[in-house]
Design a protein around this motif. Structure first.
Motif, PDB file in Angstrom:
ATOM      1  N   ALA A  48       0.826  -1.207   0.000  1.00  0.00           N
ATOM      2  CA  ALA A  48       0.000   0.000   0.000  1.00  0.00           C
ATOM      3  C   ALA A  48       0.863   1.261   0.000  1.00  0.00           C
ATOM      4  O   ALA A  48       1.921   1.312   0.640  1.00  0.00           O
ATOM      5  CB  ALA A  48      -0.912   0.006   1.217  1.00  0.00           C
ATOM      6  N   GLU A  91      -4.757   5.876  -1.670  1.00  0.00           N
ATOM      7  CA  GLU A  91      -5.027   4.531  -1.173  1.00  0.00           C
ATOM      8  C   GLU A  91      -5.199   4.573   0.353  1.00  0.00           C
ATOM      9  O   GLU A  91      -4.269   4.935   1.076  1.00  0.00           O
ATOM     10  CB  GLU A  91      -3.878   3.587  -1.552  1.00  0.00           C
ATOM     11  N   HIS A  92      -6.394   4.217   0.836  1.00  0.00           N
ATOM     12  CA  HIS A  92      -6.738   4.227   2.270  1.00  0.00           C
ATOM     13  C   HIS A  92      -6.862   5.641   2.845  1.00  0.00           C
ATOM     14  O   HIS A  92      -7.799   5.958   3.557  1.00  0.00           O
ATOM     15  CB  HIS A  92      -5.746   3.413   3.101  1.00  0.00           C
ATOM     16  N   PRO A 107      -7.742   4.932  -7.407  1.00  0.00           N
ATOM     17  CA  PRO A 107      -8.281   3.588  -7.623  1.00  0.00           C
ATOM     18  C   PRO A 107      -8.673   3.370  -9.083  1.00  0.00           C
ATOM     19  O   PRO A 107      -9.226   4.259  -9.736  1.00  0.00           O
ATOM     20  CB  PRO A 107      -9.528   3.541  -6.727  1.00  0.00           C
ATOM     21  N   TYR A 147      -4.578   0.335  -8.233  1.00  0.00           N
ATOM     22  CA  TYR A 147      -4.498   1.789  -8.363  1.00  0.00           C
ATOM     23  C   TYR A 147      -3.696   2.148  -9.600  1.00  0.00           C
ATOM     24  O   TYR A 147      -2.873   1.362 -10.068  1.00  0.00           O
ATOM     25  CB  TYR A 147      -3.851   2.401  -7.107  1.00  0.00           C
TER      26      TYR A 147
END
Length: 204
Positions: A48, A91-92, A107, A147
C-alpha cells in the motif's frame, strides 16, 4: 552498481534474480552512502502507498533518494514503486508521495468485465518513445495492481487497456516507472531491465 532500495515493501528477490540473469552487479540496500554512489536505483514495491512512504520515511530514505535523483542518477520504480513517484496517493488515506512526477495515484474504476485488482497479462501500447520503450508495442507484460497513476499525458510513455487507459510506463527526466512487473514478464521484462541498466551505464 545498481542498488535495489530495501524498504520491506518490494518484490526484491525476483528483481535481484532478474538482474543476475542479465549478469548485472546489483545489491539490495538501505545504506545511504551506497544509494548515493549507485549508477542506478530500482525502487520495487508490493503493498500500500501509505505503508511504503511511511517505511521510506522511517528509514530516512526519502531525502537520500531525492538527492540521488537530483544529481542525475537514473531511478526505476516498479509497481507500487512507480505509484509513489507521484505527488499524492489516495489509497486508504491521502498520502504525500516522492513527488518526482506530477499527479495522483487513484483507484482503478472497476467494470463488470474488468474486476479490480487488475491482475494478469496485458498488451502494451506505446504513447511516446523513451530509452526504455523500444520494441514494446503490443508486447504482453504482467500486472497486479488496484491503483493507477493519474499523471499528465506528457509523462505517459506506455499504456494498457483495462477499463481505462492505464499508464503502464511513465517518466520525467531521469525518473522512470513501470506499473507492471518486468521481473515477472519474461523476455520482454528482462529487455526493459537491460535497457535501464544500459541507461545507468551511460550516465555513470
Amino acid at each position: 552498481m545498481i542498488i535495489v532500495i530495501d524498504y520491506d515493501a518490494g518484490n526484491t528477490a525476483n528483481v535481484l534474480r532478474a538482474l543476475a540473469k542479465l549478469g548485472v552487479e546489483a545489491e539490495l540496500s538501505a545504506d545511504s552512502d551506497k544509494i548515493l554512489a549507485a549508477s542506478g536505483l530500482i525502487l520495487p514495491g508490493v503493498g500500500a502507498y501509505p505503508t511504503a512512504m511511511a517505511e521510506l520515511e522511517k528509514r530516512g530514505l526519502v531525502p537520500v533518494i531525492k538527492e540521488a535523483v537530483a544529481k542525475g542518477t537514473p531511478l526505476l520504480g516498479i509497481c507500487l514503486g512507480m505509484q509513489i513517484l507521484t505527488e499524492t496517493g489516495l489509497e486508504h488515506q491521502e498520502t504525500k508521495g516522492l513527488g518526482f512526477i506530477p499527479g495522483t495515484c487513484r483507484p482503478i474504476p472497476a467494470q463488470p468485465d474488468k474486476p479490480v485488482p487488475h491482475m494478469g497479462w496485458n498488451n502494451l501500447d506505446i504513447q511516446q518513445e523513451t530509452a526504455l520503450t523500444g520494441g514494446l508495442q503490443d508486447q504482453s507484460v504482467y500486472f497486479v495492481h488496484s491503483y493507477f497513476t493519474d499523471v499528465p499525458k506528457d509523462y505517459i510513455d506506455v499504456t494498457a487497456d483495462y477499463s481505462i487507459q492505464v499508464p503502464a510506463m511513465i517518466h520525467k527526466d531521469n525518473v522512470y516507472g513501470a506499473q507492471f512487473h518486468p521481473e515477472k514478464s519474461g523476455d520482454t521484462g528482462l529487455g526493459i531491465l537491460e535497457k535501464f541498466v544500459g541507461l545507468c551505464q551511460e550516465k555513470s
